[in-house]
Design a protein around this motif. Structure first.
Motif, short mmCIF file in Angstrom:
data_model
loop_
_atom_site.label_atom_id
_atom_site.label_comp_id
_atom_site.label_asym_id
_atom_site.label_seq_id
_atom_site.Cartn_x
_atom_site.Cartn_y
_atom_site.Cartn_z
N GLU A 260 7.87 -11.00 1.35
CA GLU A 260 6.69 -11.26 1.47
C GLU A 260 6.03 -10.00 1.51
O GLU A 260 6.26 -9.34 2.71
N LEU A 263 -0.29 -7.55 -0.82
CA LEU A 263 -0.46 -7.00 -2.14
C LEU A 263 -1.07 -5.37 -1.79
O LEU A 263 -0.84 -4.78 -2.57
N ALA A 300 -0.46 -13.01 -7.87
CA ALA A 300 -1.33 -13.14 -6.64
C ALA A 300 -2.75 -13.61 -6.97
O ALA A 300 -3.67 -13.95 -6.21
N ARG A 309 -4.99 -13.52 -3.25
CA ARG A 309 -4.67 -13.72 -1.83
C ARG A 309 -3.81 -12.37 -1.56
O ARG A 309 -3.42 -11.65 -2.25
N ILE A 312 2.11 -11.75 -0.86
CA ILE A 312 2.85 -12.25 -2.34
C ILE A 312 4.32 -12.16 -2.03
O ILE A 312 4.62 -11.09 -1.62
N ASN A 313 5.15 -13.19 -2.45
CA ASN A 313 6.51 -13.20 -2.60
C ASN A 313 6.80 -12.45 -3.93
O ASN A 313 6.62 -12.72 -5.00
N SER A 319 1.84 -17.01 -3.50
CA SER A 319 1.22 -16.11 -2.84
C SER A 319 0.42 -16.83 -1.87
O SER A 319 0.24 -17.96 -2.12
#
Ligand code: DMJ
Length: 643
Positions: A260, A263, A300, A309, A312-313, A319
């Protein structure tokens, strides 16, 4: 059933009976349909599609609206644009992932040869996440017109007004200034060497415990200090160190992490760092890595408004918003600090999607109603409305304003929306936030639903430089005023340093209860090697050549040496007001990327990364001004020459 004979045509022409003819024709039309259909499944069918489908059908969906439906529609269509972009849908967006989504950006033949010539084994290339490009893939990718091959580094260099590193790498003629510059270079080497010795491949160095720190900001990505240092090492001429850093990127920077990430942080440090390294060196490795990473950030934006958002993974593309952000909101300084990097991703990849994403954010912010013309820090990515009315030019708001004026400058002064938004915001800031202390210091207060909090964060000190670089393009009658305002804010930030015992500034300082540019709370007294005050010195020096800015920079160097330098690197400190220093045991990657770079530039000639050619992203990574007309002229000249 009786068939009427047609005149001159035998019912059994070609020796076939009518029923046989019918079967034959049926078979023939089946065959034609089959062949035609098969063409669409061939790998390189884009030309045929262009012929047989209307333009709109093959055009990428305009993701400008950013709605989830738009993106979903786009992903459903197995068009060549999808293959090009290799766009990863956000989790749950589509049942199946288009086959091509895992395709890695390809490396040009020349780039591979260059790397092999550099002594790297072929396996290293695959280890680093690269894939060599087969002839057919290369042909396919260039056919699509969205290939990175369309960006010419040579053309770009010809459009710079000055050589990137200046005439003599920015070496100042004055020996004392040069000595100071050499000192900063030594600090960089010291910080780097210790990182290399104790924390190589980790994100930051812990200089007291002599180990590495990974943290959870970068979603499992490693080497933040390496990526953040590439351009600083390069401009300082620390070539051995730069080559080590580059080799690490080549062999060990693994972008297939599954954690995670912020961003914002990944964008400003990794994407920004890789882009700057590419533009300075022309090494394709950095370009492909930047593009590969940029692509991983796209999911995202899959929100109803297109406002991304915050988290983000990087593996799954899922996200979400920060847990601490009120009501699932996104943060102004985060979604508003993507523009420069994303515009450059489009520039290099020739893929419009990155620019579309950030233009959509821009449009929404331009349209939305703003309290007193101010931009609050929290916005809902679902409704597109402000979540609460807290305004700050420091943390949570800061770099959004910075990116407005820099977007305008980076567009070669063509991005009028950015310009208008910036100057309107600045007017609102002046009308509502700019204050004068009883002692005559100009500062930027924070605004909470109309009530002022007379506090200024260290982060807000970047605004001296920002207002300075924007001064010249303001309304003619305001230009001198903006330059004065920039100087006053920079002076106040300098005061926050001189009023502490260590001569380093606190995280936040106040102008109430008798305080003037000092921290009143214990929790605001720390200094974590932040750059913002020095950043403003650098810009103000370049804009005015007032020697006080170099003197102030030198004071900071001495303070850093005295209080933050430890046996194995540089560390933040817990209280700038006490001489018995307590360390936070962290050498932040932005110390190498920003603080030391800005100091080095402060003691260099102005033609080292000239402001006529470069803007610095918020992590101090230089990105070139995009001179569209020059690039086009260059292209025309190239075509005429080769005709
Ligand atoms: C850096 O990562 C960037 O400058 C960002 O915009 C704000 N915070 C840090 C440095 O203080």
């Amino acid at each position: 059933m009786v068939f009427r004979k047609l005149p001159g045509v035998s019912a059994s022409g070609m020796g076939l009976r009518l029923s046989q003819k019918f079967v034959f024709l049926l078979f023939l039309s089946g065959l034609v349909t089959l062949c035609f259909g098969a063409l669409f499944f061939l790998p390189d069918s884009v030309r045929l599609k262009r012929i047989f489908l209307s333009k709109t059908e093959i055009q990428p969906v305009t993701v400008g609206s950013g709605s989830e439906n738009d993106v979903r529609e786009h992903l459903k269509r197995p068009s060549d644009q999808d293959q090009q972009r290799g766009m990863t849908p956000a989790k749950g967006e589509t049942g199946s992932k288009p086959k091509s989504l895992n395709r890695k950006p390809s490396v040009s033949h020349e780039a591979i040869e260059e790397r092999l010539a550099g002594g790297k084994a072929q396996e290293d290339l695959t280890l680093s996440g690269f894939k060599t490009e087969s002839a057919s893939e290369k042909a396919t990718s260039t056919d699509h017109g969205a290939s990175s091959d369309t960006f010419s580094f040579k053309k770009f260099q010809r459009c710079l007004l000055k050589p990137a590193l200046g005439r003599d790498n920015g070496k100042p003629a004055d020996p004392r200034t040069n000595e100071r510059r050499e000192k900063v270079k030594e600090m960089m080497k010291f910080a780097w060497d210790n990182y290399k010795q104790y924390a190589w491949g980790k994100n930051e160095l812990r200089p007291l415990t002599k180990n590495g720190h990974i943290g959870n900001m970068f979603g499992g990505l490693r080497g933040a200090s390496i990526i953040d240092s590439l351009d600083t090492l390069y401009i300082m001429g620390l070539m051995e160190e730069y080559n080590d850093a580059k080799e690490w990127v080549q062999t060990s920077l693994d972008l297939n992490s599954n954690g995670e990430a912020s961003l914002f942080e990944v964008n400003i440090r990794y994407v920004g760092g890789l882009l700057a390294a590419y533009y300075l060196t022309g090494d394709e490795l950095f370009k492909y890595k930047a593009m590969e990473l940029g692509e991983k950030l796209l999911p995202a934006f899959n929100t109803p408004t297109g406002i991304p958002r915050g988290v983000i993974n990087l593996g799954s593309g899922t996200s979400w918003s920060w847990g601490w952000a009120s009501a699932g909101s996104s943060i102004l300084a985060e979604f508003g600090t993507l523009h420069l990097e994303f515009v450059h991703l489009t520039e290099l990849s020739n893929n419009p999607i990155y620019k579309e994403k950030v233009m959509n954010i821009r449009k929404l912010l331009n349209k939305i109603e703003k309290p007193h013309g101010l931009y609050p820090n929290f916005l809902s990515p679902v409704s597109g409305n402000w979540v609460q009315h807290h305004v700050s030019i420091g943390g949570l708001g800061d770099s959004f304003y910075e990116y407005l004026i820099k977007s305008y400058l980076m567009s070669d002064k063509t991005d009028e929306d950015a310009k208008n938004m910036y100057y309107s915001a600045l007017e609102a800031i002046e009308a509502n936030l700019v204050q004068k202390s009883p002692g005559g210091l100009t500062y930027l207060a924070e605004w909470r639903g109309g009530i002022l909090d007379h506090k200024m964060g260290h982060l807000a000190c970047f605004s001296g430089g920002m207002i300075g670089i924007g001064a010249d393009d303001g309304a003619p009658e305001k230009r001198q005023h903006y330059l004065d305002l920039a100087a006053e804010i920079t002076h106040t930030c300098h005061e926050s340093y001189t009023r502490s015992n260590t001569k380093l500034g606190p995280e936040a300082f106040r102008f109430d209860s008798g305080a003037e540019a000092t921290a009143t709370r214990l929790s605001d007294r720390y200094y974590i090697l932040r750059p913002e005050v020095i950043e403003s010195y650098m810009y103000m020096w370049r804009l005015t050549h007032d020697p006080k800015y170099r003197e102030w920079g030198w004071e900071a160097v001495e303070a850093l040496e005295q209080h933050c330098r430890v046996e194995s690197g540089f560390s933040g400190i817990r209280d700038v007001y006490t001489m018995t220093v307590s360390y936070d045991n962290m050498q932040q990657s932005f110390f190498l990327s920003e603080t030391l770079k800005y100091l080095y530039l402060l003691f260099s000639d102005d033609d080292l990364l000239s402001l006529e050619d470069w803007v610095f992203n918020t992590e101090a990574h230089p990105l070139p001004i995009i001179r569209k007309s020059c690039l086009q002229d260059e292209a025309t000249q190239d075509n005429t020459a080769s005709a």
